[in-house]
Design an enzyme around this catalytic site. Structure first.
Site, PDB file in Angstrom:
ATOM      1  N   HIS A 133       0.801  -1.232   0.000  1.00  0.00           N
ATOM      2  CA  HIS A 133       0.000   0.000   0.000  1.00  0.00           C
ATOM      3  C   HIS A 133       0.834   1.284   0.000  1.00  0.00           C
ATOM      4  CE1 HIS A 133      -3.509  -2.385   0.212  1.00  0.00           C
ATOM      5  NE2 HIS A 133      -3.658  -2.479   1.521  1.00  0.00           N
ATOM      6  N   HIS A 207      -9.795   2.054   0.117  1.00  0.00           N
ATOM      7  CA  HIS A 207      -9.674   1.035   1.162  1.00  0.00           C
ATOM      8  C   HIS A 207     -10.747   1.172   2.249  1.00  0.00           C
ATOM      9  CE1 HIS A 207      -7.663  -1.936   3.659  1.00  0.00           C
ATOM     10  NE2 HIS A 207      -6.774  -2.124   2.708  1.00  0.00           N
ATOM     11  N   GLN A 318      -9.695  -7.089  -4.873  1.00  0.00           N
ATOM     12  CA  GLN A 318      -9.192  -7.700  -3.644  1.00  0.00           C
ATOM     13  C   GLN A 318     -10.328  -7.722  -2.645  1.00  0.00           C
ATOM     14  OE1 GLN A 318      -5.864  -8.614  -3.346  1.00  0.00           O
ATOM     15  NE2 GLN A 318      -5.802  -9.224  -1.212  1.00  0.00           N
ATOM     16  N   GLU A 346     -11.460  -3.984  -2.924  1.00  0.00           N
ATOM     17  CA  GLU A 346     -10.517  -3.026  -3.500  1.00  0.00           C
ATOM     18  C   GLU A 346     -10.336  -3.306  -4.989  1.00  0.00           C
ATOM     19  OE1 GLU A 346      -6.971  -3.381  -0.836  1.00  0.00           O
ATOM     20  OE2 GLU A 346      -8.416  -4.392   0.431  1.00  0.00           O
TER      21      GLU A 346
HETATM   22  C1  GLA Z   1      -5.260  -5.081   2.201  1.00  0.00           C
HETATM   23  C2  GLA Z   1      -4.418  -6.300   2.215  1.00  0.00           C
HETATM   24  C3  GLA Z   1      -4.509  -6.966   3.534  1.00  0.00           C
HETATM   25  C4  GLA Z   1      -4.185  -6.016   4.648  1.00  0.00           C
HETATM   26  C5  GLA Z   1      -5.085  -4.816   4.559  1.00  0.00           C
HETATM   27  C6  GLA Z   1      -4.728  -3.773   5.573  1.00  0.00           C
HETATM   28  O1  GLA Z   1      -6.553  -5.329   2.024  1.00  0.00           O
HETATM   29  O2  GLA Z   1      -4.749  -7.192   1.184  1.00  0.00           O
HETATM   30  O3  GLA Z   1      -3.630  -8.063   3.580  1.00  0.00           O
HETATM   31  O4  GLA Z   1      -2.852  -5.629   4.574  1.00  0.00           O
HETATM   32  O5  GLA Z   1      -4.986  -4.249   3.303  1.00  0.00           O
HETATM   33  O6  GLA Z   1      -4.672  -4.271   6.865  1.00  0.00           O
END
Ligand code: GLA
Length: 382
Positions: A133, A207, A318, A346
């Site tokens: 991220h 997010h 995601q 996501e």
């Molecule tokens: C995303 C990732 C997760 C985690 C979250 C934040 O969704 O895929 O593995 O890192 O962000 O906690």
């Protein structure tokens, strides 16, 4: 004379009512306010959009974050459906990315390394041995500039961030604009536009953690999810894709038909063990290329009847079932966010695509424009 006055008065009332209604229909209200201040004294502002169908959304310029999203249930009762904090300190100190725009690269890049035009770049390592991220100070941890767009029928708030060359290891100065609007059809629309001055990679995503019950003490396990995908990208123990695409058929990752999230989350299946639940990228079957928006997923909460339909023009989704929430984040109204009290959807290019030649590319060159449109549309079902 009296009769004439009465006639004029009635005509005036009818005219005013008509004018108000036209104005009300077209107008979405916006109320900038102070949300807090950063340690260096810079103020953080909150912007609220409201529509005429009972929805409202509040954003802050720190992280271009959605801090609340109020959505009616099947009885017309609106409740906030996204996790977040009451004050700026939560967003500054927190590590869960609640509601933020993450980037420059949303999700993971294996070992934080990749090649572009034969040159190797090394990014901040902030997740085991990998990059996640955008690094330590990703797009979620900076103050963005704001523009309020009031010209159209659907006013919007636009955040802009200029990420300098070398930030967290990424090449090129990138300028990213994220525009949020709320339509009268209960659509939260998110438009992204990015440019660079050197070859780089760009893969921002939103997010937000949703809990459509509006009760953040409840887990999201009874929510029903449908994802328009026939395959997913399996991961290794660091949650980096292996590079394969596996069919969802016959696995607990099969969401082709709407399924309760909790139904199979604890099944003995290696990919679920690696993700500590769902934390995978689904390959969206309706993706045809940049700019073509299609339906990607549906999330339904049976008690409230709230239904969120996600549309996007991205190749991947995601689905993260909040597996790292452990009660340590104290959110809005003092609620401790427990395991699986929120879930993320996501929209993105696949994780680690810079190291996977067969995955859709996240490369951005000077002269090109990165674009993404994602829409979360809210309705109810009986
Ligand atoms: C995303 C990732 C997760 C985690 C979250 C934040 O969704 O895929 O593995 O890192 O962000 O906690």
């Amino acid at each position: 004379m009296k009769r004439l006055c009465l006639l004029c008065f009635t005509a005036f009332c009818l005219f005013s009512l008509g004018a108000c209604q036209t104005e009300r229909k077209a107008q979405t209200l916006m109320k900038p306010s102070t949300f807090g201040a950063l340690a260096d004294g810079r103020e953080v502002h909150a912007y609220t959009l409201e529509n005429s169908a009972g929805m409202s959304a509040t954003f802050i310029d720190y992280g271009a974050t959605i801090t609340s999203l109020s959505v009616p249930d099947r009885d017309g009762v609106s409740r906030d459906v996204v996790l977040g904090y009451d004050s700026i300190d939560g967003y500054v100190n927190g590590s869960a990315y609640f509601g933020a725009v993450v980037g420059r690269y949303g999700n993971r890049i294996g070992k934080g390394r990749f090649l572009l035009d034969g040159k190797e770049y090394r990014l901040t390592i902030n997740n085991g041995e990998n990059h996640l991220h955008g690094g330590n100070i990703g797009f979620n941890k900076v103050l963005w500039d704001t523009a309020i767009l009031e010209d159209s029928d659907t006013p919007a708030v636009r955040f802009q961030y200029v990420s300098r060359d070398g930030e967290e290891g990424y090449p090129g100065t990138v300028t990213l604009k994220v525009t949020y609007s709320l339509t009268d059809k209960n659509e939260l629309r998110i438009d992204y536009e990015g440019v660079t001055d050197k070859i780089t990679i760009l893969n921002p995503t939103q997010h937000s953690y949703f809990n459509l019950s509006g009760n953040f003490n409840e887990k999201i396990l009874d929510h029903r999810l449908m994802i328009e995908a026939d395959s997913f990208t399996p991961v290794d123990s660091g949650l980096i894709p292996t590079g394969e695409l596996l069919p969802v058929e016959g696995t607990p990752l099969d969401f082709r038909q709407s399924q309760p999230i909790g139904a199979r989350i604890d099944d003995p299946f290696e990919q679920l063990a690696l993700g500590k639940g769902y934390d995978h990228n689904w390959v969206l079957r309706n993706y045809t290329g940049p700019g073509q928006v299609f339906k990607a997923a549906e999330l339904y909460e049976p008690d409230s009847g709230r239904l969120m339909t996600v549309y996007t023009d991205q190749p991947g989704l995601q689905f993260y079932s909040g597996n790292f929430l452990d009660g340590s984040a104290i959110g809005k109204n003092g609620i401790a966010y427990g395991l699986r009290s929120g879930l993320c959807l996501e929209t993105q290019v696949f994780p680690d695509s810079p190291n996977k030649p067969d995955f859709p590319s996240a490369t951005l060159k000077p002269g090109q424009v990165y674009r993404q449109t994602t829409i979360c549309q809210f309705s109810t079902r009986d």
